[in-house]
Write an enzyme that holds these catalytic residues in place. Sequence first.
Site, PDB file in Angstrom:
ATOM      1  N   ASN A 181     102.144  51.094  49.471  1.00  0.00           N
ATOM      2  CA  ASN A 181     100.967  51.870  49.092  1.00  0.00           C
ATOM      3  C   ASN A 181     100.076  52.267  50.275  1.00  0.00           C
ATOM      4  O   ASN A 181      99.951  53.452  50.614  1.00  0.00           O
ATOM      5  CB  ASN A 181     100.217  51.021  48.053  1.00  0.00           C
ATOM      6  CG  ASN A 181      99.009  51.659  47.459  1.00  0.00           C
ATOM      7  OD1 ASN A 181      98.275  52.357  48.132  1.00  0.00           O
ATOM      8  ND2 ASN A 181      98.770  51.426  46.176  1.00  0.00           N
ATOM      9  N   TRP A 182      99.444  51.265  50.934  1.00  0.00           N
ATOM     10  CA  TRP A 182      98.488  51.684  51.981  1.00  0.00           C
ATOM     11  C   TRP A 182      99.195  52.128  53.248  1.00  0.00           C
ATOM     12  O   TRP A 182      98.671  52.942  53.994  1.00  0.00           O
ATOM     13  CB  TRP A 182      97.374  50.653  52.197  1.00  0.00           C
ATOM     14  CG  TRP A 182      97.645  49.354  52.896  1.00  0.00           C
ATOM     15  CD1 TRP A 182      98.765  48.613  52.858  1.00  0.00           C
ATOM     16  CD2 TRP A 182      96.702  48.635  53.730  1.00  0.00           C
ATOM     17  NE1 TRP A 182      98.589  47.457  53.596  1.00  0.00           N
ATOM     18  CE2 TRP A 182      97.339  47.446  54.138  1.00  0.00           C
ATOM     19  CE3 TRP A 182      95.399  48.858  54.151  1.00  0.00           C
ATOM     20  CZ2 TRP A 182      96.711  46.497  54.955  1.00  0.00           C
ATOM     21  CZ3 TRP A 182      94.775  47.918  54.953  1.00  0.00           C
ATOM     22  CH2 TRP A 182      95.426  46.762  55.351  1.00  0.00           C
ATOM     23  N   ASP A 183     100.428  51.653  53.460  1.00  0.00           N
ATOM     24  CA  ASP A 183     101.206  52.190  54.582  1.00  0.00           C
ATOM     25  C   ASP A 183     101.358  53.703  54.438  1.00  0.00           C
ATOM     26  O   ASP A 183     101.177  54.455  55.396  1.00  0.00           O
ATOM     27  CB  ASP A 183     102.614  51.570  54.617  1.00  0.00           C
ATOM     28  CG  ASP A 183     102.593  50.108  55.031  1.00  0.00           C
ATOM     29  OD1 ASP A 183     102.176  49.278  54.206  1.00  0.00           O
ATOM     30  OD2 ASP A 183     102.984  49.804  56.171  1.00  0.00           O
ATOM     31  N   ARG A 242     105.738  34.843  61.004  1.00  0.00           N
ATOM     32  CA  ARG A 242     105.681  35.109  59.565  1.00  0.00           C
ATOM     33  C   ARG A 242     104.899  34.038  58.820  1.00  0.00           C
ATOM     34  O   ARG A 242     104.655  32.949  59.345  1.00  0.00           O
ATOM     35  CB  ARG A 242     107.123  35.177  59.006  1.00  0.00           C
ATOM     36  CG  ARG A 242     107.950  36.321  59.544  1.00  0.00           C
ATOM     37  CD  ARG A 242     107.439  37.671  59.102  1.00  0.00           C
ATOM     38  NE  ARG A 242     107.402  37.806  57.645  1.00  0.00           N
ATOM     39  CZ  ARG A 242     106.879  38.869  57.001  1.00  0.00           C
ATOM     40  NH1 ARG A 242     106.370  39.874  57.675  1.00  0.00           N
ATOM     41  NH2 ARG A 242     106.865  38.917  55.693  1.00  0.00           N
ATOM     42  N   GLU A 278     104.610  46.265  64.813  1.00  0.00           N
ATOM     43  CA  GLU A 278     103.845  45.939  63.606  1.00  0.00           C
ATOM     44  C   GLU A 278     102.457  45.432  64.006  1.00  0.00           C
ATOM     45  O   GLU A 278     101.448  45.825  63.429  1.00  0.00           O
ATOM     46  CB  GLU A 278     104.619  44.865  62.818  1.00  0.00           C
ATOM     47  CG  GLU A 278     104.019  44.542  61.467  1.00  0.00           C
ATOM     48  CD  GLU A 278     104.947  43.685  60.608  1.00  0.00           C
ATOM     49  OE1 GLU A 278     106.000  43.225  61.113  1.00  0.00           O
ATOM     50  OE2 GLU A 278     104.633  43.485  59.420  1.00  0.00           O
ATOM     51  N   ASP A 338      98.324  39.234  54.265  1.00  0.00           N
ATOM     52  CA  ASP A 338      99.048  38.249  53.468  1.00  0.00           C
ATOM     53  C   ASP A 338      98.661  36.787  53.712  1.00  0.00           C
ATOM     54  O   ASP A 338      98.370  36.051  52.793  1.00  0.00           O
ATOM     55  CB  ASP A 338     100.555  38.384  53.720  1.00  0.00           C
ATOM     56  CG  ASP A 338     101.091  39.778  53.435  1.00  0.00           C
ATOM     57  OD1 ASP A 338     100.282  40.694  53.170  1.00  0.00           O
ATOM     58  OD2 ASP A 338     102.313  39.957  53.464  1.00  0.00           O
ATOM     59  N   TYR A 370     101.368  36.827  62.303  1.00  0.00           N
ATOM     60  CA  TYR A 370     101.038  37.802  61.258  1.00  0.00           C
ATOM     61  C   TYR A 370      99.527  38.029  61.134  1.00  0.00           C
ATOM     62  O   TYR A 370      98.937  38.592  62.048  1.00  0.00           O
ATOM     63  CB  TYR A 370     101.671  37.298  59.962  1.00  0.00           C
ATOM     64  CG  TYR A 370     102.200  38.371  59.037  1.00  0.00           C
ATOM     65  CD1 TYR A 370     102.847  39.500  59.503  1.00  0.00           C
ATOM     66  CD2 TYR A 370     102.049  38.246  57.656  1.00  0.00           C
ATOM     67  CE1 TYR A 370     103.337  40.468  58.628  1.00  0.00           C
ATOM     68  CE2 TYR A 370     102.547  39.195  56.769  1.00  0.00           C
ATOM     69  CZ  TYR A 370     103.190  40.303  57.271  1.00  0.00           C
ATOM     70  OH  TYR A 370     103.662  41.256  56.401  1.00  0.00           O
ATOM     71  N   TRP A 371      98.861  37.557  60.102  1.00  0.00           N
ATOM     72  CA  TRP A 371      97.428  37.851  59.938  1.00  0.00           C
ATOM     73  C   TRP A 371      96.535  36.681  60.347  1.00  0.00           C
ATOM     74  O   TRP A 371      95.412  36.561  59.884  1.00  0.00           O
ATOM     75  CB  TRP A 371      97.146  38.274  58.488  1.00  0.00           C
ATOM     76  CG  TRP A 371      97.728  39.622  58.196  1.00  0.00           C
ATOM     77  CD1 TRP A 371      98.967  39.890  57.681  1.00  0.00           C
ATOM     78  CD2 TRP A 371      97.131  40.910  58.441  1.00  0.00           C
ATOM     79  NE1 TRP A 371      99.171  41.250  57.581  1.00  0.00           N
ATOM     80  CE2 TRP A 371      98.064  41.896  58.031  1.00  0.00           C
ATOM     81  CE3 TRP A 371      95.897  41.322  58.969  1.00  0.00           C
ATOM     82  CZ2 TRP A 371      97.807  43.273  58.131  1.00  0.00           C
ATOM     83  CZ3 TRP A 371      95.639  42.695  59.059  1.00  0.00           C
ATOM     84  CH2 TRP A 371      96.576  43.645  58.646  1.00  0.00           C
ATOM     85  N   GLY A 422      96.714  43.028  51.715  1.00  0.00           N
ATOM     86  CA  GLY A 422      97.434  43.516  52.882  1.00  0.00           C
ATOM     87  C   GLY A 422      97.423  42.503  54.016  1.00  0.00           C
ATOM     88  O   GLY A 422      98.207  42.608  54.949  1.00  0.00           O
TER      89      GLY A 422
HETATM   90  C1  DGY Z   1     105.716  41.343  52.815  1.00  0.00           C
HETATM   91  O1  DGY Z   1     106.722  41.242  52.113  1.00  0.00           O
HETATM   92  O2  DGY Z   1     105.573  40.732  53.895  1.00  0.00           O
HETATM   93  C2  DGY Z   1     104.674  42.286  52.427  1.00  0.00           C
HETATM   94  O3  DGY Z   1     103.545  42.193  53.233  1.00  0.00           O
HETATM   95  C3  DGY Z   1     104.296  42.170  50.985  1.00  0.00           C
HETATM   96  O4  DGY Z   1     103.634  43.333  50.651  1.00  0.00           O
END
Ligand code: DGY
Length: 424
Positions: free
Chosen positions: A38-40, A199, A396, A166, A352-353, A164
């Site tokens: 979606n937001w991508d 991850r 990414e 995660d 990641y985040w 978004g």
């Molecule tokens: C993922 O699978 O890592 C995604 O961020 C889920 O939307």
Amino acid sequence: MTALNQDQLSARAREILTGNDRGGYTVPNGRVYPFQWNWDSAFVALGFATFDLDRAWREVETLFEAQWPGGFVPHIVFWKDDPGYFPGPDVWASGRTPPTSGITQPPVAASVVRALWEADESAAFRPRLEALFPKLLAWHRWFHEVRDPLRTGVVVATHPWETGRDNSAEWDAPASAVDVSNVGEYQRRDTSHLDQSMRPTKLDYDRYLALVQFGRATGWDHRRIGQTNPFRVADVGMTMILLRANRDLLVLAQALGRTAEAAEIAGWLSLADKAGDYLWDEALGAYSSRDIITGRSCGALTSASFLNFYGGVGRPDRDRAMLAHAERIAGQVGRLMPSLDPADPRFEPLRYWRGPVWAVVNYLIGTGFALAGHADWAERVRRDTGELIAATGFHEAYNPLNSAPSGGDDFSWTAAIWLHWAGR
Ligand code: DGY
């Protein structure tokens, strides 16, 4: 990678977008994320708009072809099956055609559509705006009716994937209430494409899966999920993004002469200060997401905390506090804006985040700084983003300490942000 000049980088960015184009929609990255997100897609449209405006509109139109009758727009659309991703369409079991996930994502689309419209307001594009406007409005109405139970103007996320961000540290405490004892066996696919250290953890994934199972068991009844889901968090990121999107949707309503709709949107915007108060964490001295079940702040200063400027939520003392945080963090990292405050013990520069810099979030932060009149900060964030990309390519995310890449390569939204903003 040998150093490329500005023009070569732009050519490469266009190549990534066209290479990831699957015909009407663009995958974020062919291996790790082989569907429409979606937001991508919204950000990708900004990139296409720099060289193919018709294709840019198409990206958003394709996303809205998967809108559900109640206005909800899913976070993934599975136009074609692909075994390289988990959880796929059969796990979500949304019962929709095309198959989709059952959760949503940050509503940047209206802001993007405003940018597409303002790039060319000619008669050629007006019917496309007229067709998209009611769909955008229905999605925003869904947020206000289904995801703001306390009527504080916030967006309540029912899954970390919706935000978004995660595995943001913000979700650690609220997600600890999710029962993972019945999740069962499953096979992750992300860690077969990418290094595990970049991850989310196994515990994070167990919680993601348990929440998917919870939603699926309700038959994706969003009203019920909104009232009973074990994870319900007012997300500072989605809230600020929806506020900006409402401001942009209002401009579109006015352009189309839709007076009643404009009044409805203005009503939503009148809650902006209330939302800012709800998300302000006095102990942290910053904006932070808040668990609406316990009422507790998530107590984390993340890149999303800086979106108050983007959302147009301001109070001079709080603005000053956020700028002081930016100043302090700028002294701790090589390049802005880390997804978690480096002073937070949970900071991990590659995971990641929980630390890495994301070009799309930088774009939102930089845009917010510019809108709020902080041109020097806007330029700093834009320059840092451009330098990160120029150093190693369109990844990414990036390590904020040493600019090393994190996650997938040839990333569509990073390419789009370069073309639209960072590489200009
Ligand atoms: C993922 O699978 O890592 C995604 O961020 C889920 O939307």
